[in-house]
Design an enzyme around this catalytic site. Structure first.
Site, mmCIF file in Angstrom:
data_model
loop_
_atom_site.group_PDB
_atom_site.id
_atom_site.type_symbol
_atom_site.label_atom_id
_atom_site.label_comp_id
_atom_site.label_asym_id
_atom_site.label_seq_id
_atom_site.Cartn_x
_atom_site.Cartn_y
_atom_site.Cartn_z
ATOM 1 N N ASN A 122 0.882 -1.168 0.000
ATOM 2 C CA ASN A 122 0.000 0.000 0.000
ATOM 3 C C ASN A 122 0.919 1.216 0.000
ATOM 4 O OD1 ASN A 122 -1.750 2.093 0.449
ATOM 5 N ND2 ASN A 122 -2.396 1.431 2.497
ATOM 6 N N TRP A 123 1.029 1.826 -1.179
ATOM 7 C CA TRP A 123 1.970 2.941 -1.304
ATOM 8 C C TRP A 123 1.480 4.201 -0.591
ATOM 9 C CZ3 TRP A 123 3.722 2.949 -7.185
ATOM 10 C CH2 TRP A 123 4.476 1.801 -7.422
ATOM 11 N N LYS A 124 0.198 4.210 -0.242
ATOM 12 C CA LYS A 124 -0.392 5.416 0.353
ATOM 13 C C LYS A 124 -0.106 6.616 -0.563
ATOM 14 C CE LYS A 124 -0.122 3.186 4.792
ATOM 15 N NZ LYS A 124 -0.077 3.288 6.252
ATOM 16 N N GLY B 128 2.966 -1.114 4.252
ATOM 17 C CA GLY B 128 3.067 0.314 3.991
ATOM 18 C C GLY B 128 4.515 0.700 3.709
ATOM 19 N N GLY B 129 5.188 1.211 4.731
ATOM 20 C CA GLY B 129 6.539 1.752 4.556
ATOM 21 C C GLY B 129 7.501 0.818 3.838
ATOM 22 N N HIS C 175 -9.434 1.574 4.779
ATOM 23 C CA HIS C 175 -8.184 1.727 5.534
ATOM 24 C C HIS C 175 -8.417 2.697 6.689
ATOM 25 C CE1 HIS C 175 -4.052 2.710 6.521
ATOM 26 N NE2 HIS C 175 -3.700 1.613 5.888
ATOM 27 N N GLU D 15 -5.572 -4.615 10.478
ATOM 28 C CA GLU D 15 -4.546 -3.590 10.665
ATOM 29 C C GLU D 15 -4.794 -2.855 11.985
ATOM 30 O OE1 GLU D 15 -2.669 -2.533 6.526
ATOM 31 O OE2 GLU D 15 -3.886 -0.927 7.331
ATOM 32 N N GLY E 271 2.583 2.397 10.741
ATOM 33 C CA GLY E 271 3.572 3.460 10.593
ATOM 34 C C GLY E 271 4.281 3.827 11.888
ATOM 35 N N GLU F 55 -6.753 5.034 7.752
ATOM 36 C CA GLU F 55 -6.474 6.442 7.428
ATOM 37 C C GLU F 55 -7.674 7.079 6.729
ATOM 38 O OE1 GLU F 55 -2.755 5.648 5.461
ATOM 39 O OE2 GLU F 55 -1.875 5.097 7.397
ATOM 40 N N SER G 110 3.336 -2.124 10.327
ATOM 41 C CA SER G 110 4.780 -2.253 10.552
ATOM 42 C C SER G 110 5.297 -3.663 10.263
ATOM 43 C CB SER G 110 5.153 -1.807 11.970
ATOM 44 O OG SER G 110 4.810 -0.433 12.154
#
Ligand code: 13P
Length: 248
Positions: free
Chosen positions: A9-11, A232-233, A94, A166, A172, A96, A211
């Site tokens: 998930n590149w966000k 993510g990251g 998500h 999640e 993150g 976010e 994470s």
């Protein structure tokens, strides 16, 4: 048997130049992978993903979709537009989007139905906040999120769903749920799925996100109900992402 799915998930990250390097790096390292691998890019880069990835083992998808089919919804993107770019997956709900855009369980459920009707795979996210976990509400919170989704879904369509657990406090932050903590929630989610359709629940993939990194992926992915990761990251670095893929 459930085939593991590792999805980036590149966000809201990337650029044409950076994506080209990232996609080429992932593609180059994928050849012997037997699990399913995908990236969910910002919508403006889906054409780039399609051009770079068509014919490869790496799938692509979006990070959200409109509830509506078309019309006067400024800024929204419809599922038929995602189909134009051959998206296979859509991340939905998500945390976010729930936190910053006020998305509700009911809206997420409607989006899920649109995505399934279009023949794409929804990756629907659920998870509790730190305050909810610390007050012992994890099961109630993720259970309630799942109930709304499952109430909207035809029992026969259960296998078209991918769920992502999640925990909001792990996203993150570098804090990961331990494999045991994650497995406990995944088992609860699997039991919810089984209440809807006992025959299909065992084939639904439940991903863990929060994470997940090369150094913790293997032990998380070894748990019986953890069927992949939503990354993510670590998905922004080809070596890290590939290391997670290879753990799966
Ligand atoms: P991180 O891997 O950066 O914690 O993000 C997880 C996530 O939100 C994936 O959807």
């Amino acid at each position: 048997m459930r085939r593991k799915l590792i999805c980036g998930n590149w966000k809201m990250n990337g650029s044409l130049a950076a994506n080209a390097v990232l996609l080429a790096g992932i593609k180059a390292g994928l050849s012997q992978s037997s699990c399913e691998v995908a990236v969910c890019a910002p919508a403006v880069y889906l054409a780039q993903c399609q051009a770079a990835l068509t014919g490869s083992a790496l799938g692509w998808g979006a990070q959200d979709v409109s509830i509506h089919a078309s019309g006067a919804y400024t800024g929204e993107i419809s599922v038929s537009m995602l189909q134009d770019f051959a998206c296979k997956y859509v991340i939905l709900g998500h945390s976010e989007r729930r936190a910053y855009h006020g998305e509700t369980d009911a809206q997420v459920a409607l989006k899920m139905l649109r995505v399934i009707q279009a023949g794409l795979t929804p990756i629907v996210c659920v998870g509790e906040t730190l305050a909810e976990r610390e007050s012992g509400q994890t099961q109630a919170v993720v259970g309630a999120q799942m109930d709304v989704l499952l109430a909207a879904l035809d029992a026969a369509d259960l296998a078209k769903l991918v769920v992502a657990y999640e925990p909001v406090w792990a996203i993150g932050t570098g804090k990961t749920a331990t494999p045991e903590m994650a497995q406990e929630v995944h088992a609860i989610l699997r039991a919810k799925l089984a209440q809807k359709n006992a025959k299909l629940a065992p084939v639904v993939r439940i991903l863990y996100g929060g994470s997940m990194k090369p150094d913790n992926a293997q032990e998380l992915l070894a748990m019986p109900d953890i069927d992949g990761g939503l990354i993510g990251g670590a998905a922004l670095n080809p070596a890290d992402f590939l290391a997670i893929v290879h753990s799966a």
